[in-house]
Design a protein around this motif. Structure first.
Motif, PDB file in Angstrom:
ATOM      1  N   PHE A 135      54.888  71.912  20.272  1.00  0.00           N
ATOM      2  CA  PHE A 135      56.096  71.215  20.712  1.00  0.00           C
ATOM      3  C   PHE A 135      55.842  70.457  22.016  1.00  0.00           C
ATOM      4  CE2 PHE A 135      57.903  74.555  17.979  1.00  0.00           C
ATOM      5  CZ  PHE A 135      58.753  73.797  17.184  1.00  0.00           C
ATOM      6  N   GLY A 180      58.777  70.831  25.332  1.00  0.00           N
ATOM      7  CA  GLY A 180      58.915  71.282  23.961  1.00  0.00           C
ATOM      8  C   GLY A 180      60.103  72.212  23.855  1.00  0.00           C
ATOM      9  N   LYS A 181      60.770  72.211  22.720  1.00  0.00           N
ATOM     10  CA  LYS A 181      61.988  73.037  22.623  1.00  0.00           C
ATOM     11  C   LYS A 181      61.677  74.527  22.748  1.00  0.00           C
ATOM     12  CE  LYS A 181      62.424  73.897  17.633  1.00  0.00           C
ATOM     13  NZ  LYS A 181      63.358  73.870  16.473  1.00  0.00           N
ATOM     14  N   ASN A 220      62.890  79.471  23.492  1.00  0.00           N
ATOM     15  CA  ASN A 220      63.798  78.317  23.462  1.00  0.00           C
ATOM     16  C   ASN A 220      64.857  78.435  24.562  1.00  0.00           C
ATOM     17  OD1 ASN A 220      65.327  76.089  22.834  1.00  0.00           O
ATOM     18  ND2 ASN A 220      65.729  76.659  20.718  1.00  0.00           N
ATOM     19  N   CYS A 248      66.457  69.925  21.167  1.00  0.00           N
ATOM     20  CA  CYS A 248      66.068  69.713  19.765  1.00  0.00           C
ATOM     21  C   CYS A 248      66.133  68.236  19.385  1.00  0.00           C
ATOM     22  CB  CYS A 248      66.941  70.542  18.836  1.00  0.00           C
ATOM     23  SG  CYS A 248      66.956  72.307  19.221  1.00  0.00           S
ATOM     24  N   THR A 290      62.018  68.682  22.897  1.00  0.00           N
ATOM     25  CA  THR A 290      61.589  67.944  21.709  1.00  0.00           C
ATOM     26  C   THR A 290      61.462  68.841  20.488  1.00  0.00           C
ATOM     27  OG1 THR A 290      59.266  68.255  22.324  1.00  0.00           O
ATOM     28  CG2 THR A 290      60.364  66.274  23.131  1.00  0.00           C
ATOM     29  N   ASP A 291      61.817  68.265  19.331  1.00  0.00           N
ATOM     30  CA  ASP A 291      61.711  68.976  18.062  1.00  0.00           C
ATOM     31  C   ASP A 291      60.597  68.358  17.222  1.00  0.00           C
ATOM     32  OD1 ASP A 291      62.292  70.841  16.109  1.00  0.00           O
ATOM     33  OD2 ASP A 291      64.448  70.485  16.157  1.00  0.00           O
ATOM     34  N   LEU A 292      60.297  68.986  16.092  1.00  0.00           N
ATOM     35  CA  LEU A 292      59.138  68.589  15.290  1.00  0.00           C
ATOM     36  C   LEU A 292      59.202  67.167  14.765  1.00  0.00           C
ATOM     37  CD1 LEU A 292      58.501  71.827  13.195  1.00  0.00           C
ATOM     38  CD2 LEU A 292      57.033  70.873  14.969  1.00  0.00           C
TER      39      LEU A 292
END
Length: 262
Positions: free
Chosen positions: A43, A121-122, A130, A147, A181-183
């Motif tokens: 992430f 990254g989330k 998270n 996300c 950030t998400d995938l």
């Protein structure tokens, strides 16, 4: 589009490579890291890639990558520099910091740097908490978007599309902003050999917790670590009737017979 040049900070974490099978120590005290391949948290890679794309679009002109940990986390910082970040910063920390402590450290760095966009990254794939991004936004008293699957920066505002349970949610907020950030935000690039060589000459500063006037205050204690239970092998059934019979007898599922009420 915003024509002002902005500064971005990206927080990254060194974790066990996601392709490696994790081993637990015999005494269950922790994960065994000996001779284990370590990489940048996936992430976090997405966060670095998004910052570099913003720079390539002329929106961001300075990217600082921060990692908290022992000296070997400089390897991941150099990887981020090879992908296009401008500067690196290692905060020396020989113990595993809690999400709140990490957020406090990042708050100090933001107060010194005054970045417009803070990307994380989330979550990390080792602890899956998270939490850090949300805690950082609270400490900085600034807007947050978690996300994220799409990011636009326009007129000193961030327009972020978030992945939520019901679909997609688009929010708009003023800078500075914390974004996790998400995938599906992007697909990180691979660093070319010339970029890897150039990264060795980019500045990488080192600070201690004392430099930032931070003392770890975590109340979390690791009790034990265990491997997940092995999944039992499945069985092949030849018909729906056999499936229903097996569910009733072996799994004790209450399935009404034909004509009965559920």
């Amino acid at each position: 589009m915003n024509t002002n040049h902005l500064k971005a900070i990206v927080a990254i974490k060194r974790v066990i490579d996601y392709n490696v099978k994790v081993r637990v120590k015999a005494d269950l005290s922790d994960v065994d890291l000996s001779n284990t391949k370590m990489s940048m948290n996936p992430f976090c890679e997405i966060a670095v890639e998004e910052a570099v794309r913003l720079k390539e679009a002329g929106i961001v002109d300075d990217i600082l990558v921060v990692s908290i940990g022992p000296k070997n986390c400089q390897e991941q910082i150099r990887s981020a520099l090879a992908l296009g970040a401008d500067r690196g910063l290692q905060v020396e920390c020989d113990v595993s910091a809690s999400p709140l402590d990490v957020a406090r450290i990042l708050q100090k760095i933001q107060q010194e740097e005054g970045a417009d966009i803070f990307l994380l990254g989330k979550q990390s794939i080792d602890t899956d908490n998270n939490q850090t991004g949300q805690m950082l936004a609270a400490l900085l008293d600034c807007p947050q978007a978690t996300c994220a699957s799409r990011i636009q920066i326009e007129q000193n505002k961030a327009i972020v599309t978030r992945e939520v349970d019901g679909g997609l949610l688009t929010v708009e907020m003023p800078l500075p902003v914390v974004i996790t950030t998400d995938l599906r935000l992007n697909e990180p690039r691979f660093a070319a050999l010339p970029k890897i060589m150039q990264a060795k000459r980019k500045p990488l500063a080192v600070k201690t917790l004392a430099d930032l006037d931070i003392k770890l205050t975590t109340d979390i204690e690791l009790i034990s670590v265990s491997s997940p239970a092995h999944r039992q092998a499945g069985i092949m059934l030849n018909s729906v009737d056999e499936l229903i019979s097996t569910l009733r007898s072996d799994a004790q599922v209450q399935i009404p017979k034909h004509g009965e009420e559920a």
